[in-house]
Design an enzyme around this catalytic site. Structure first.
Site, PDB file in Angstrom:
ATOM      1  N   ASP A 165      -5.710  -8.242   0.982  1.00  0.00           N
ATOM      2  CA  ASP A 165      -6.233  -9.277   1.495  1.00  0.00           C
ATOM      3  C   ASP A 165      -6.438  -9.809   0.023  1.00  0.00           C
ATOM      4  OD1 ASP A 165      -4.567 -10.171   3.206  1.00  0.00           O
ATOM      5  OD2 ASP A 165      -6.371 -10.973   4.589  1.00  0.00           O
ATOM      6  N   ASN A 193       0.595  -1.515  -0.138  1.00  0.00           N
ATOM      7  CA  ASN A 193      -0.280   0.238   0.115  1.00  0.00           C
ATOM      8  C   ASN A 193       0.548   0.908  -0.397  1.00  0.00           C
ATOM      9  OD1 ASN A 193       0.934   0.720   2.770  1.00  0.00           O
ATOM     10  ND2 ASN A 193      -0.865  -0.271   3.595  1.00  0.00           N
ATOM     11  N   LEU A 194       0.227   2.207  -0.179  1.00  0.00           N
ATOM     12  CA  LEU A 194       0.983   3.329  -0.040  1.00  0.00           C
ATOM     13  C   LEU A 194       1.840   3.980   1.023  1.00  0.00           C
ATOM     14  CD1 LEU A 194       2.112   6.756  -2.527  1.00  0.00           C
ATOM     15  CD2 LEU A 194      -0.062   7.906  -0.743  1.00  0.00           C
ATOM     16  N   SER A 195       1.689   3.695   2.250  1.00  0.00           N
ATOM     17  CA  SER A 195       2.499   3.768   2.694  1.00  0.00           C
ATOM     18  C   SER A 195       3.612   2.777   3.113  1.00  0.00           C
ATOM     19  CB  SER A 195       1.562   4.097   4.310  1.00  0.00           C
ATOM     20  OG  SER A 195       1.221   2.272   4.362  1.00  0.00           O
ATOM     21  N   GLU A 196       3.182   1.377   2.962  1.00  0.00           N
ATOM     22  CA  GLU A 196       4.134   0.482   3.325  1.00  0.00           C
ATOM     23  C   GLU A 196       5.244   1.538   1.799  1.00  0.00           C
ATOM     24  OE1 GLU A 196       1.714  -2.693   4.520  1.00  0.00           O
ATOM     25  OE2 GLU A 196       2.010  -3.070   2.477  1.00  0.00           O
TER      26      GLU A 196
END
Length: 473
Positions: A263, A194-197
């Site tokens: 998921d 995701n964007l934060s990761e």
């Protein structure tokens, strides 16, 4: 980009990763505790759902694809609950059970569809990486896609060994990454942060241009086949070497709970790629699936009928003129949603007020109305030379524009009996002064337990009378 439903039943996928149990305690709240300023929840229902890698496998199975799962659990009641749930869903689950360690459980206390508290039960697992690797290697034969579902809980100790084992057999590897070291996913076919990761690895991205540039560098450095960044309400961005970036908008109509959305994305991607879909199409399907799942409460799987209906809505084919194969799929989806199918037929040469009233009455007999229309040749045989006035394409287009009508299909025979045998509607409707035993196809419908109804026609409304009146002028 035109979407279609893949053949998931021929798309075996192996999931390896951190399994956990999502447990929900549901109850009402009517008072504040005298011991502390917190609500008191009277637990009325306890619900267990597979979470983490188990939810990925469950989503794959719910789409109709063969799913296998390798993971690590404790040797306890929670592991038994996971095993039973997955077995019931058709997932082949193979757990490395470790005594004296708890299965990871995420307990959520819910009231009035709101999460009040989450309690985690977990300890880092002392996974036997060699045994797990050997187990995976034995299962790779016949698998179309390998998914690494990594939550950083200890099930995945040697990512590179798993990636190289799959690549040696020509099997694509998809990874849902965690942590601040993405080098462990080197050589994967696709990773889905995701964007934060993603920004935790490459740094902040002020705009899409910077996101694309930093993504290209990451793909080059880690020898990745592709990179999919999920961006919440901003949708998804697919990056591939030597291809322009593909930005897909979010599809959610209403966001209720984002639990498990990642998921859903990777499971739909994996099943679609295993079914032979090109990556952009697989990503578009995953985007639709994510839009469905965030409208549900908690960790949830989407079904094949739900995804197929979303595809139909996307392609504008949820209603309208359909071929037989499309109609049978639409009927199957409607039945999966417990909808009653109504069927009627006729020439409908010049649509008039009597037809409109009749079709509205027919639609009221159930949830979905199919109108089967005689083609031009069969109308000529039935009505004589000079008929039909309007070609079958025009007749079907007009019928499809009526609010009461869901699906329109043509047939070449004099009667719709062949269609009735294929579609098997719940209700067969005919207008006129017939007895039920005189309705063509009534014997077919009643034989499998369907219902036949005869509705009266609106007086002074007749296509033949209209045609004769025009010709007499």
């Amino acid at each position: 980009m035109k979407l279609s439903m893949p053949r998931f039943d021929q798309a075996p996928v192996l999931v390896v990763g951190d399994v956990m149990l999502d447990r929900y305690w549901h109850g009402g709240t009517s008072r504040i505790s005298p011991e502390a300023p917190v609500p008191v929840v009277k637990v009325e229902q306890i619900e267990d759902r597979p979470g983490g890698a188990a939810n990925v496998a469950l989503n794959i199975a719910a789409l109709g694809a063969p799913a296998s799962l390798v993971g690590v659990t404790g040797d306890d009641e929670a592991a038994d609950s996971l095993s039973n749930s997955l077995k019931g869903a058709g997932v082949r689950a193979l757990f490395q059970r470790i005594a004296h360690q708890p299965t990871i459980v995420k307990l959520r206390v819910m009231s009035r569809h709101q999460q009040l508290l989450r309690i985690d039960f977990e300890e880092p697992f002392a996974t036997d990486a060699l045994a797990l690797g050997a187990q995976v290697d034995d299962l790779l034969e016949g698998i179309k896609v390998l998914v690494l579902s990594d939550y950083g809980k200890g099930a995945l100790k040697n990512h590179q060994a798993l990636i190289q084992a799959a690549r040696a057999k020509g099997i694509p590897v998809l990874a849902d990454p965690k942590g601040k070291d993405f080098s462990i996913y080197r050589g994967a076919s696709l990773i889905t942060p995701n964007l934060s990761e993603f920004e935790a690895i490459v740094g902040g991205c002020a705009d899409e241009h910077e996101l694309v540039a930093k993504g290209a560098t990451l793909m080059h450095d880690l020898e990745l086949g592709a990179l999919l960044v999920t961006r919440g309400e901003h949708g998804m961005t697919l990056l591939r070497p030597d291809h322009p970036a593909l930005h897909l908008p979010a599809r959610a109509r209403e966001v209720f709970d984002v639990t498990g959305a990642g998921d859903t994305v990777i499971s739909t991607l994996a099943a679609a790629i295993a079914a032979g879909e090109e990556l952009p199409h697989a990503v578009a399907l995953a985007n639709l699936a994510a839009g469905i799942v965030v409208g549900k409460l908690g960790t949830a799987a989407i079904s094949a009928p739900e995804l197929r209906r979303a595809i139909q809505r996307e392609e504008g084919s949820e209603r309208g003129v359909l071929g037989l194969e499309q109609l049978l799929l639409a009927v199957a989806d409607a039945r999966a949603h417990n909808e009653k199918i109504v069927f009627t037929n006729g020439c409908f040469d010049i649509l008039h007020a009597g037809h409109v009233t009749y079709l509205e009455q027919a639609r009221a007999q159930g949830d979905r109305l199919i109108v089967a229309v005689n083609d031009d040749a069969s109308v000529s045989r039935l009505k004589g030379p000079g008929r039909p006035i309007n070609s079958v394409d025009r007749r079907m287009a007009v019928l499809a524009g009526l609010g009461a009508v869901d699906w329109v299909i043509s047939f070449p025979e004099g009667t719709p009996e062949n269609l009735l045998r294929e579609v098997k509607p719940d209700v067969l409707v005919k207008g006129g002064d017939y007895g039920i035993d005189q309705v063509v196809g009534a014997d077919i419908v009643t034989a499998y337990g369907g219902t036949v109804k005869v509705l009266g026609l609106v007086e002074n409304s007749s296509t033949t009378a209209i045609v004769e009146k025009i010709r007499s002028r």
